[in-house]
Design a protein around this motif. Structure first.
Motif, PDB file in Angstrom:
ATOM      1  N   UNK A 104       8.390   2.788  -1.871  1.00 27.22           N
ATOM      2  CA  UNK A 104       8.131   4.184  -1.496  1.00 27.22           C
ATOM      3  C   UNK A 104       8.280   4.400  -0.001  1.00 27.22           C
ATOM      4  N   UNK A 105       8.595   5.612   0.353  1.00 30.35           N
ATOM      5  CA  UNK A 105       8.605   6.000   1.765  1.00 30.35           C
ATOM      6  C   UNK A 105       7.177   6.037   2.286  1.00 30.35           C
ATOM      7  N   UNK A 106       6.320   6.858   1.657  1.00 24.62           N
ATOM      8  CA  UNK A 106       4.919   6.949   2.066  1.00 24.62           C
ATOM      9  C   UNK A 106       4.132   7.707   0.999  1.00 24.62           C
TER      10      UNK A 106
ATOM     11  N   UNK B 241       0.841  -1.208   0.000  1.00 28.39           N
ATOM     12  CA  UNK B 241       0.000   0.000   0.000  1.00 28.39           C
ATOM     13  C   UNK B 241       0.875   1.257   0.000  1.00 28.39           C
ATOM     14  N   UNK B 242       2.144   1.077  -0.380  1.00 30.12           N
ATOM     15  CA  UNK B 242       3.119   2.174  -0.419  1.00 30.12           C
ATOM     16  C   UNK B 242       3.184   2.899   0.930  1.00 30.12           C
ATOM     17  N   UNK B 243       3.055   2.101   2.004  1.00 26.65           N
ATOM     18  CA  UNK B 243       3.146   2.627   3.381  1.00 26.65           C
ATOM     19  C   UNK B 243       2.184   3.789   3.621  1.00 26.65           C
ATOM     20  N   UNK B 244       1.002   3.678   3.032  1.00 29.61           N
ATOM     21  CA  UNK B 244      -0.010   4.725   3.192  1.00 29.61           C
ATOM     22  C   UNK B 244      -0.363   4.903   4.667  1.00 29.61           C
TER      23      UNK B 244
ATOM     24  N   UNK C 298       2.398  11.863   2.919  1.00 31.16           N
ATOM     25  CA  UNK C 298       3.746  11.306   3.021  1.00 31.16           C
ATOM     26  C   UNK C 298       4.797  12.390   2.939  1.00 31.16           C
ATOM     27  N   UNK C 299       4.556  13.401   2.100  1.00 33.40           N
ATOM     28  CA  UNK C 299       5.432  14.565   2.033  1.00 33.40           C
ATOM     29  C   UNK C 299       5.294  15.381   3.323  1.00 33.40           C
TER      30      UNK C 299
END
Length: 261
Positions: free
Chosen positions: A58-60, A22-25, A115-116
Motif C-alpha cells: 500500500x501507499x499509505x 503497517x501499510x506505511x501508516x 493516506x488519501x
C-alpha cells in the motif's frame, strides 16, 4: 531499516515510506520522519522535485490506529495526544504544500483516510490502475474530518461528501475523473510514469517553478480581483530576474538558455 528512505538523483528527491508491515501508516515515527525531510527540503537548493512513494502492498493506510488506541490510556482519555497528533499531521500536510519543490505522489495499492489526504495534499499524483482510494473512517465511527480538508479542495463537493459519509472506495479511473490524481497507469509502469513526470518538472528553471507553486496556492484563496493584483505583482518580480531575461532572449534568438544547473 529507515522509516523514510531518501534518494537524490539529478534534482529529483525520492522519499520512500518504508513501513510495509503497517501499510506505511502515519505513525508518530512516520510523521516525524516526514517533517524532518520537509524541514530539510525547504532550504535545499539542489532539489527541484519530490516523489513520494510507499513500500509493500500500500501507499499509505492513514493514521496508526493501534497507536491512537494506546493514547486512550492517559488520564484525559487521550485528548491531549489526539490534539497533538492531528496538529502534527496537519503541519506535515501544510509543509508539503508549502515546499518550494512540487511534490508528486506515486501511489499503489490503497490510499485510505489520512493516506488519501496525503495524495490530495501532494501537488500531483500518479497511481497504478488497480489502486483504490477512500476516506473510510466513518466505517469505524471516526469521520475523516482532517482528510476532508485536502480531499474537498481536490474533488467536487458532492463526490467528496459521498466518499466521506459512505466510506466507499473509488478506483484509479474515478480518481482521475474526479481530479484527485493526474493519471492512472498499469502497475508495471508506475515508477516510470512518476519518474517521467518528475524529470519534466526538474528540467524547468527551479526558481520559477518555486515562485509559481507558491502563487498557485496563494491566489486560490483570494477573490478574483485580489488574485489578479497579487499574481500581477508576482509576474513583475519574475520578469525582473536575470534568468527570465535570459530565457526570453534565448527563445527569441532560437538558442538554449544559459541557466544555472
Amino acid at each position: 531499516m529507515e522509516m523514510l528512505e531518501r534518494r537524490d538523483t539529478n534534482g529529483i528527491v525520492h522519499l520512500h515510506m518504508n513501513a510495509p508491515g503497517r501499510l506505511n501508516a502515519l505513525s508518530d515515527d512516520m510523521l516525524a520522519a516526514l517533517q524532518s525531510q520537509i524541514d530539510s527540503l525547504k532550504t535545499d537548493k539542489t532539489a527541484k522535485v519530490v516523489v513520494l512513494s510507499g513500500a509493500g502492498k500500500a501507499f499509505c493506510a492513514g493514521h496508526d490506529l493501534k497507536e491512537m488506541q494506546a493514547g486512550r490510556a492517559a488520564e484525559d482519555k487521550g485528548r491531549a495526544y489526539f490534539q497533538d497528533l492531528f496538529t502534527r499531521c496537519a503541519k506535515v500536510m501544510k509543509g508539503l504544500q508549502r515546499l518550494p519543490q512540487p511534490v508528486i505522489a506515486q501511489v499503489h495499492g490503497i490510499a485510505t483516510a489520512a493516506g488519501c489526504q496525503l495524495v490530495a495534499t501532494c501537488d500531483m499524483a500518479v497511481a497504478a490502475d488497480d489502486t483504490r482510494f477512500g476516506v473510510n473512517g466513518v466505517n469505524i465511527g471516526l469521520f475523516c474530518s482532517t482528510p476532508m480538508v485536502a480531499l474537498s479542495r481536490n474533488i467536487p463537493r458532492k463526490q467528496a461528501f459521498e466518499m466521506l459519509t459512505t466510506g466507499k472506495f473509488i478506483s484509479a479511473d474515478q480518481a482521475v475523473h474526479f481530479g484527485l490524481i493526474n493519471q492512472s497507469v498499469p502497475a508495471s509502469d508506475l515508477a516510470t510514469a512518476a519518474q517521467d513526470l518528475a524529470e519534466k518538472v526538474a528540467s524547468k528553471l527551479g526558481s520559477v517553478v518555486a515562485i509559481g507553486k507558491e502563487a498557485f496556492y496563494e491566489q486560490s484563496l483570494m477573490s478574483l480581483d485580489q488574485a489578479y493584483e497579487y499574481t500581477g505583482d508576482v509576474m513583475v518580480e519574475n520578469m525582473l530576474w536575470r534568468d527570465t531575461n535570459e530565457g526570453i532572449s534565448a527563445f527569441l534568438e532560437k538558442r538554449a538558455p544559459d541557466w544555472p544547473e
